[in-house]
Motif scaffolding. Sequence first.
Motif, mmCIF file in Angstrom:
data_model
loop_
_atom_site.group_PDB
_atom_site.id
_atom_site.type_symbol
_atom_site.label_atom_id
_atom_site.label_comp_id
_atom_site.label_asym_id
_atom_site.label_seq_id
_atom_site.Cartn_x
_atom_site.Cartn_y
_atom_site.Cartn_z
ATOM 1 N N PRO A 144 -12.060 66.396 44.752
ATOM 2 C CA PRO A 144 -12.665 65.134 45.168
ATOM 3 C C PRO A 144 -11.887 63.937 44.625
ATOM 4 N N ILE A 145 -11.807 62.872 45.405
ATOM 5 C CA ILE A 145 -11.223 61.597 44.975
ATOM 6 C C ILE A 145 -12.202 60.486 45.344
ATOM 7 N N TYR A 146 -11.939 59.260 44.876
ATOM 8 C CA TYR A 146 -12.789 58.106 45.196
ATOM 9 C C TYR A 146 -14.264 58.419 44.925
ATOM 10 N N ALA A 147 -14.571 58.815 43.710
ATOM 11 C CA ALA A 147 -15.950 59.080 43.286
ATOM 12 C C ALA A 147 -16.640 60.076 44.216
ATOM 13 N N GLY A 148 -15.876 61.050 44.705
ATOM 14 C CA GLY A 148 -16.474 62.088 45.537
ATOM 15 C C GLY A 148 -16.704 61.667 46.974
ATOM 16 N N ASN A 149 -16.218 60.481 47.356
ATOM 17 C CA ASN A 149 -16.399 60.027 48.739
ATOM 18 C C ASN A 149 -15.332 60.574 49.673
ATOM 19 N N ARG B 137 -25.669 55.560 34.172
ATOM 20 C CA ARG B 137 -24.831 54.743 33.289
ATOM 21 C C ARG B 137 -25.616 53.556 32.744
ATOM 22 N N GLN C 10 -24.828 60.997 30.289
ATOM 23 C CA GLN C 10 -24.503 60.284 31.532
ATOM 24 C C GLN C 10 -24.039 61.221 32.639
ATOM 25 N N GLN D 262 -19.535 59.722 38.034
ATOM 26 C CA GLN D 262 -18.081 59.811 38.195
ATOM 27 C C GLN D 262 -17.382 59.886 36.845
ATOM 28 N N THR D 263 -17.861 59.125 35.887
ATOM 29 C CA THR D 263 -17.178 59.085 34.594
ATOM 30 C C THR D 263 -17.972 59.796 33.509
ATOM 31 N N LYS E 99 -20.886 63.317 33.294
ATOM 32 C CA LYS E 99 -20.882 64.726 33.677
ATOM 33 C C LYS E 99 -21.180 64.892 35.163
ATOM 34 N N ILE F 207 -22.924 54.390 43.735
ATOM 35 C CA ILE F 207 -21.854 55.324 44.131
ATOM 36 C C ILE F 207 -21.433 56.190 42.952
ATOM 37 N N GLN F 208 -21.265 55.548 41.779
ATOM 38 C CA GLN F 208 -20.762 56.259 40.604
ATOM 39 C C GLN F 208 -21.750 57.310 40.109
ATOM 40 N N LYS G 84 -24.578 64.623 43.644
ATOM 41 C CA LYS G 84 -24.940 64.788 45.063
ATOM 42 C C LYS G 84 -24.729 66.214 45.582
#
Lengths: 254, 309
Positions: free
Chosen positions: B126-131, B227, B240, B243-244, B246, B262-263, B269
């Motif tokens: 995944p990249i871009y926070a899984g998007n 967060r 937490q 994205q940053t 767990k 998003i993060q 998700k």
Amino acid sequence: MKVLVPVKRVIDYNVKARVKADQTGVDLANVKMSMNPFDEIAVEEAVRLKEGKEHHAAGTVDEIVVVSIGVQQAQETIRTALAMGADRGILIQSDADLEPLAVAKLLAAVVAEEKPDLVLMGKQSIDGDNNAVGQMLAALLDWPQATFAAKIEIADGRATVTREVDGGNQTLSAALPAVITVDLRLNTPRYASLPNIMKAKKKEIAMKAVADYGVDTASRLTVLKVTAPPVRSAGIKVADAAELVSKLKTVGAL
Amino acid sequence: MAVLVIADHDATHVRDTTHKTVTAALALSPDVDVLVVGQGSKGVADAAARIAGVRKVLLAESGELGHTLAEAVTATVVPLMVGYDAVLSPATMDGKNFMPRIAARLDVAPISDIVEVVSGDTFIRPIYAGNALETVQSSDGKKVITVRPTAFTPADEGGSASVETVTGTDAGKAGFVGEELVKSDRPELGAAKIVVSGGRALGSAEEFHAVIEPLADRLGAAVGASRAAVDAGYAPNDYQVGQTGKVVAPGLYIAVGISGAIQHLAGMKDSKVIVAINKDADAPIFQVADYGIVGDYKTIVPELMAALG
């Protein structure tokens, strides 16, 4: 002492990335771009070290050099860092989206030229989500690394760093020079004031090319395709807790 | 092709993340060895030897390795790589810390946080926070890969590999000073079957303890946080999810007072069933929730406790 802060221009963290229909990548045309949020935290910490704010001794840092590798517009990202309090910038122009290994090699070449005592950088960029460049730079330089920093103390030629790890915090001590990558909890970055934005326009940005550094930046990874993740099917709203529990029991979640 | 898996452990137990990484490694090659780096970790090596499919276990012990400092782990692993075509580690904070250092020493591009092995040189991450999901093919002779544990099923028990001792090296670059670990009797966040998470709406650390923890304990769940809740000091930072923080994928994820930025979504998700409790009917969390209740957690959580009996 001198600090080098690498910064990256990335999609703004509030923007939801959209995959291109031809699956070649993420659509960045007309999308708001900003400084990677972790890099803002690194710039802020460098400026606090220079100002001697909080627990930092005054004059710990006397020069902050910001470096970015990327397209021409990455100058704006460097200007933002200069407006926050960095002293000068270096832009290594590249239209290619370089991999972490290539970025680390270029940064190692900048370190060889600038001879900083410390490299402060974000723990990951929010586009590639690799979380690799800082660690790779430390390896190439054979410097110690302190990743995911939540607190940094610099004294007597050493960095004492509290790191965010699974299960809590860990504290390390490393002799400088070192590479420190910063986590979210280290500080809250400042907003640049208008006078500082004006002053930043007079600060120097050295324009460089990848070829100036004579390092091998060839890609090792080929992106075959970029796809959108599976979409979750729409859920339902339930009226109350009793209905929720019965639904969860029906689907076997409880 | 031979593959080395660096075990994730707490000096006495091998973690489930190791089993999941072995599954990813077995998708690359049938020849999978596990390396246990640590101090006083013979028990971990013996446990790793019982993971089905493992060919042999290498045990490297020395003082600094007890704290998995990146410099010491790298100095230990790099010489071993003469005999391996790939090295894998779970994408834990430890793995994320030392794997890129190992990659740079080997002059290869690391491949972070893979969710699927397509073939011996092609992976999905995944990249871009899984998007977005990126399929990458590596041309490097040796692969250095971190594995997202939630994307793989754990390898079974039932193996009987041999354990060999190898040389552990202390690079002497950085020194361990101390650590403060959060003590918890609850299941580990990354491995829990149910996760109950609280967000900014809880308003205080006291409220977080009073609302989220009893519900988690009632369900035998791990506790997570957004967060915003961590930044505000309601919960420790290793709670937490995002994205940053767990990445979790439990059978059931209950988000209480979390808007769903998003993060945050990047970290949860892929949960099987998502429940959202939020008083804002337009909160983005409802777009991914299977079941949502619009209302004040102060009335809904106690009702939920009552309904659970």
